[in-house]
Design a protein around this motif. Structure first.
Motif, PDB file in Angstrom:
ATOM      1  N   UNK A  62     -10.561   6.800  44.741  1.00 52.41           N
ATOM      2  CA  UNK A  62     -11.206   5.486  44.737  1.00 52.41           C
ATOM      3  C   UNK A  62     -10.289   4.411  44.155  1.00 52.41           C
ATOM      4  N   UNK A  63      -9.441   4.786  43.212  1.00 55.48           N
ATOM      5  CA  UNK A  63      -8.492   3.831  42.640  1.00 55.48           C
ATOM      6  C   UNK A  63      -7.391   3.526  43.655  1.00 55.48           C
ATOM      7  N   UNK A  64      -6.914   4.537  44.351  1.00 52.41           N
ATOM      8  CA  UNK A  64      -5.890   4.346  45.376  1.00 52.41           C
ATOM      9  C   UNK A  64      -6.416   3.425  46.483  1.00 52.41           C
ATOM     10  N   UNK A  65      -7.656   3.657  46.952  1.00 56.62           N
ATOM     11  CA  UNK A  65      -8.236   2.810  48.010  1.00 56.62           C
ATOM     12  C   UNK A  65      -8.369   1.363  47.537  1.00 56.62           C
ATOM     13  N   UNK A  66      -8.836   1.158  46.308  1.00 57.40           N
ATOM     14  CA  UNK A  66      -9.026  -0.198  45.793  1.00 57.40           C
ATOM     15  C   UNK A  66      -7.694  -0.932  45.680  1.00 57.40           C
ATOM     16  N   UNK A  67      -6.661  -0.252  45.185  1.00 56.32           N
ATOM     17  CA  UNK A  67      -5.364  -0.922  45.026  1.00 56.32           C
ATOM     18  C   UNK A  67      -4.734  -1.235  46.383  1.00 56.32           C
ATOM     19  N   UNK A  68      -4.918  -0.363  47.369  1.00 54.78           N
ATOM     20  CA  UNK A  68      -4.402  -0.658  48.717  1.00 54.78           C
ATOM     21  C   UNK A  68      -5.119  -1.858  49.309  1.00 54.78           C
ATOM     22  N   UNK A  69      -6.429  -1.919  49.132  1.00 53.19           N
ATOM     23  CA  UNK A  69      -7.203  -3.036  49.666  1.00 53.19           C
ATOM     24  C   UNK A  69      -6.793  -4.346  49.011  1.00 53.19           C
ATOM     25  N   UNK A  70      -6.543  -4.303  47.702  1.00 58.07           N
ATOM     26  CA  UNK A  70      -6.161  -5.512  46.961  1.00 58.07           C
ATOM     27  C   UNK A  70      -4.665  -5.814  47.066  1.00 58.07           C
ATOM     28  N   UNK A  71      -3.902  -4.920  47.685  1.00 58.81           N
ATOM     29  CA  UNK A  71      -2.458  -5.045  47.825  1.00 58.81           C
ATOM     30  C   UNK A  71      -1.764  -5.128  46.465  1.00 58.81           C
ATOM     31  N   UNK A  72      -2.182  -4.240  45.563  1.00 58.67           N
ATOM     32  CA  UNK A  72      -1.591  -4.136  44.241  1.00 58.67           C
ATOM     33  C   UNK A  72      -0.704  -2.892  44.235  1.00 58.67           C
ATOM     34  N   UNK A  73       0.556  -3.020  43.843  1.00 58.52           N
ATOM     35  CA  UNK A  73       1.420  -1.835  43.807  1.00 58.52           C
ATOM     36  C   UNK A  73       0.912  -0.832  42.771  1.00 58.52           C
ATOM     37  N   UNK A  74       0.804   0.422  43.191  1.00 57.10           N
ATOM     38  CA  UNK A  74       0.225   1.437  42.312  1.00 57.10           C
ATOM     39  C   UNK A  74       1.119   2.667  42.249  1.00 57.10           C
ATOM     40  N   UNK A  75       1.081   3.298  41.095  1.00 54.23           N
ATOM     41  CA  UNK A  75       1.777   4.562  40.892  1.00 54.23           C
ATOM     42  C   UNK A  75       0.800   5.510  40.218  1.00 54.23           C
TER      43      UNK A  75
END
Length: 169
Positions: A68-81
């Protein structure tokens, strides 16, 4: 860092069943958002509350690789690790912060004489109080917002005398 704190929600109350903790490692500013579920929408709402409309300014978001965190960051276009699975050292800072918040929440509840079902309120207050205390020079609030905290600083569970306005008929 974004993390669903597992052991905070054992005693559930109301609609808020899942704790979502967000912190800014640069300023040490922490925020706790009680969530209704572990969904990408809840994560997105919490992140928007934390970063506002400045998603483009986020350099990197670190999480535990929860879907759910990965999906949210992709939707918001926030770089995530994400954390590396099977390597507990990678999560040591996040886990230590969770322990600090759990201990602070328990202390708030005990000092206020309230039962554990008030954990959502105690945890939010603990984070606010921690953000407005100077730990190493400036407060996390000052490092994040550039100004002193504008509100009053009250401990969780303090006595408040409320005098309602008279009813006009």
């Amino acid at each position: 860092a974004v993390d669903f704190g597992g052991s905070l929600h054992r005693r559930q109350t109301g609609w808020h069943r899942r704790p979502l903790r967000i912190d800014d490692e640069a300023s040490n500013f922490q925020m706790f958002v009680p969530a209704k579920s572990k969904s990408a929408r809840e994560v997105e709402n919490a992140l928007r509350c934390f970063i506002g409309n400045q998603a483009s300014e986020v350099q990197e978001l670190y999480s535990d690789n929860a879907p759910e965190i990965i999906r949210a960051t992709k939707f918001m276009q926030v770089p995530a690790e994400g954390a590396q699975p099977g390597v507990p050292r990678n999560n040591s800072i996040v886990e230590r912060t969770n322990q600090l918040i759990i201990g602070g929440t328990a202390t708030c509840l005990i000092e206020a004489g309230l039962p554990p079902c008030y954990w959502t309120y105690a945890t939010q207050r603990f984070c606010v109080n921690r953000n407005v205390q100077a730990l190493h020079g400036d407060t996390p609030w000052m490092r994040t917002h550039g100004t002193d905290f504008p509100g009053d600083k009250f401990p969780f569970g303090c006595l408040v005398i409320f005098k309602p306005n008279p009813v006009h008929s």
